[in-house]
Motif scaffolding. Structure first.
Motif, PDB file in Angstrom:
ATOM      1  N   ASN A  25       0.765  -1.236   0.000  1.00 37.31           N
ATOM      2  CA  ASN A  25       0.000   0.000   0.000  1.00 37.31           C
ATOM      3  C   ASN A  25       0.803   1.298   0.000  1.00 37.31           C
ATOM      4  N   PHE A  26       2.137   1.239  -0.002  1.00 34.98           N
ATOM      5  CA  PHE A  26       2.902   2.475   0.107  1.00 34.98           C
ATOM      6  C   PHE A  26       3.443   2.997  -1.228  1.00 34.98           C
ATOM      7  N   ASN A  27       3.538   2.161  -2.219  1.00 34.35           N
ATOM      8  CA  ASN A  27       4.134   2.581  -3.499  1.00 34.35           C
ATOM      9  C   ASN A  27       3.356   1.945  -4.637  1.00 34.35           C
ATOM     10  N   ARG A  28       2.729   2.757  -5.455  1.00 33.43           N
ATOM     11  CA  ARG A  28       1.878   2.240  -6.527  1.00 33.43           C
ATOM     12  C   ARG A  28       2.666   1.507  -7.600  1.00 33.43           C
ATOM     13  N   ALA A  29       3.970   1.747  -7.681  1.00 34.46           N
ATOM     14  CA  ALA A  29       4.777   1.149  -8.748  1.00 34.46           C
ATOM     15  C   ALA A  29       5.212  -0.277  -8.441  1.00 34.46           C
ATOM     16  N   VAL A  30       5.034  -0.739  -7.196  1.00 33.38           N
ATOM     17  CA  VAL A  30       5.589  -2.034  -6.790  1.00 33.38           C
ATOM     18  C   VAL A  30       5.065  -3.202  -7.623  1.00 33.38           C
ATOM     19  N   PRO A  31       3.744  -3.359  -7.850  1.00 35.19           N
ATOM     20  CA  PRO A  31       3.285  -4.518  -8.634  1.00 35.19           C
ATOM     21  C   PRO A  31       3.937  -4.608 -10.006  1.00 35.19           C
ATOM     22  N   ALA A  32       4.022  -3.487 -10.703  1.00 32.86           N
ATOM     23  CA  ALA A  32       4.653  -3.487 -12.027  1.00 32.86           C
ATOM     24  C   ALA A  32       6.137  -3.793 -11.913  1.00 32.86           C
ATOM     25  N   ASN A  33       6.809  -3.264 -10.870  1.00 33.52           N
ATOM     26  CA  ASN A  33       8.233  -3.534 -10.685  1.00 33.52           C
ATOM     27  C   ASN A  33       8.495  -5.026 -10.492  1.00 33.52           C
ATOM     28  N   ILE A  34       7.693  -5.663  -9.648  1.00 31.95           N
ATOM     29  CA  ILE A  34       7.874  -7.095  -9.406  1.00 31.95           C
ATOM     30  C   ILE A  34       7.631  -7.873 -10.689  1.00 31.95           C
ATOM     31  N   LYS A  35       6.566  -7.543 -11.399  1.00 24.25           N
ATOM     32  CA  LYS A  35       6.235  -8.262 -12.635  1.00 24.25           C
ATOM     33  C   LYS A  35       7.344  -8.110 -13.665  1.00 24.25           C
ATOM     34  N   ASN A  36       7.946  -6.938 -13.744  1.00 24.94           N
ATOM     35  CA  ASN A  36       9.014  -6.709 -14.714  1.00 24.94           C
ATOM     36  C   ASN A  36      10.309  -7.412 -14.333  1.00 24.94           C
ATOM     37  N   LEU A  37      10.630  -7.416 -13.046  1.00 20.88           N
ATOM     38  CA  LEU A  37      11.905  -7.962 -12.595  1.00 20.88           C
ATOM     39  C   LEU A  37      11.853  -9.461 -12.320  1.00 20.88           C
ATOM     40  N   VAL A  38      10.727  -9.944 -11.785  1.00 21.75           N
ATOM     41  CA  VAL A  38      10.589 -11.370 -11.459  1.00 21.75           C
ATOM     42  C   VAL A  38       9.230 -11.844 -11.960  1.00 21.75           C
TER      43      VAL A  38
END
Length: 387
Positions: A167-180
């Protein structure tokens, strides 16, 4: 790369062959030779040991738990399987890999307990510290983070958990999907009303320890905090509105940017946050766990987690026992039943009965979260037994 029982790639067929003799000895001992032949043949034909081995282990487990088998049979089976997994890691090349198992939240919903119950699996390696926050950085490359993770055997899996991911950073889901892209995510949700109480005292304790919070934590009681913040949040967010859910999500983050402590309440708007995660993940790679059930029945939950991760199920429900003096579950070492590993008392600040919300505050928070909980249950297709 999918999470599988043994090493991946072309080595799988050779590994099936080298393990066949030992598996055959185990299976013949339990009268499962015919089933074993079929399953092992399937594995060699498809070059995929993960599904076949998982099914074989499941069938063995069901037979071993039947009344006609003794405790010594079950112990021998577990010793063989456990040793097999340990040996599968010995001599393997070690490398740094981004976490394939990621705990993404939610704060104060038992994320530490989940890792405490799970990390003993022979194929799981945890980071130090557990909460690296590596996926908070947008636009990063895998090479930027590899120095922060341990070297592990190539057939083991690194696990990291950062509850603030949710809930603290909106970019996290996309970051995880891109990196792992093949990561498996674990998400614990708890009653948002209880979470407010727990998070309030967490922030209060952290302020008194560090005195470095982003704002002066001036509230001496949770009811003072709720009395001050609830009207602002009700005005800014209100009931869950599917047509305007993205706008409501914007308001949650805008409010948190202006006033950090608002997150104590707005984190509990699970449906607003979860819609962001469902853009990149679904039930095949994101497991949503009812925190209350995990704390009351950790053994069955941990068995389900291993199934979700497609790991051999060597942590069993019998391994988790309740301590009568605390009411909490501990991990019982299956090799030595006298060894119990329990959660530290600091993880039970608001569950020991010494702290509670006043009834009127509870009622107000229940009213705030009601529509958001209903939206969450609709998204998940199941209900949790919250207040």
């Amino acid at each position: 790369m999918s999470i599988s029982v043994f090493c991946g790639g072309a080595r799988q067929v050779r590994m099936v062959a080298c393990r066949w003799r030992k598996l055959r000895r185990i299976m013949f001992g339990f009268g499962l030779s015919a089933l074993a032949v079929v399953i092992l043949r399937m594995a060699t034909e498809t070059f995929d040991t993960s599904q076949a081995s998982h099914q074989l282990q499941h069938d063995l487990e069901q037979k071993l738990r039947s009344p006609e088998n003794s405790n010594s049979d079950s112990l021998r089976w577990r010793e063989d399987l456990w040793e097999e997994l340990i040996q599968s890691c010995q001599g393997k090349k070690k490398l740094r890999q981004l976490p394939k198992i990621i705990g993404v939240g939610v704060e104060k919903c038992g994320t530490h307990a989940l890792v405490h119950y799970l990390y003993r699996h022979p194929l799981i390696r945890t980071t130090r510290p557990l909460e690296l926050g590596m996926f908070n950085r947008a636009g990063g490359r895998a090479s930027d983070f590899l120095h922060r993770v341990p070297e592990v055997e190539e057939n083991a899996f690194t696990m990291e958990k950062t509850p603030a991911y949710f809930n603290f950073n909106r970019a996290v889901p996309a970051n995880i999907k891109n990196l792992v892209p093949d990561a498996k995510l674990l998400l614990l949700l708890c009653d948002p009303v209880d979470r407010v109480l727990s998070d309030f005292f967490h922030e209060w304790v952290m302020f008194n320890i560090t005195h470095r919070d982003r704002v002066q934590f001036k509230y001496k009681s949770v009811d003072q905090y709720v009395h001050d913040y609830l009207p602002r949040i009700q005005q800014a967010i209100g009931d869950f509105d599917q047509k305007n859910a993205l706008l409501q999500e914007d308001r949650v983050f805008d409010l948190m940017r202006k006033d950090y402590l608002s997150h104590i309440i707005t984190t509990g708007f699970y449906a607003l946050h979860l819609q962001r995660w469902f853009k990149y993940f679904n039930e095949t790679n994101l497991m949503v766990i009812d925190s209350e059930r995990m704390l009351q029945d950790p053994g069955n939950v941990i068995e389900e987690v291993q199934e979700f991760l497609k790991l051999p199920k060597v942590l069993l429900k019998e391994d988790y026992v309740k301590k009568e003096d605390s009411g909490y579950f501990c991990y019982k070492n299956w090799k030595d039943e006298n060894k119990l590993d329990c959660l530290p008392s600091a993880k039970r600040r608001t569950r020991n009965g010494n702290k509670s919300l006043p009834p009127d505050v509870t009622s107000k928070l229940q009213g705030l979260f009601l529509s958001h909980n209903e939206a969450l249950f609709k998204m998940l297709g199941r209900k949790f037994k919250w207040k």
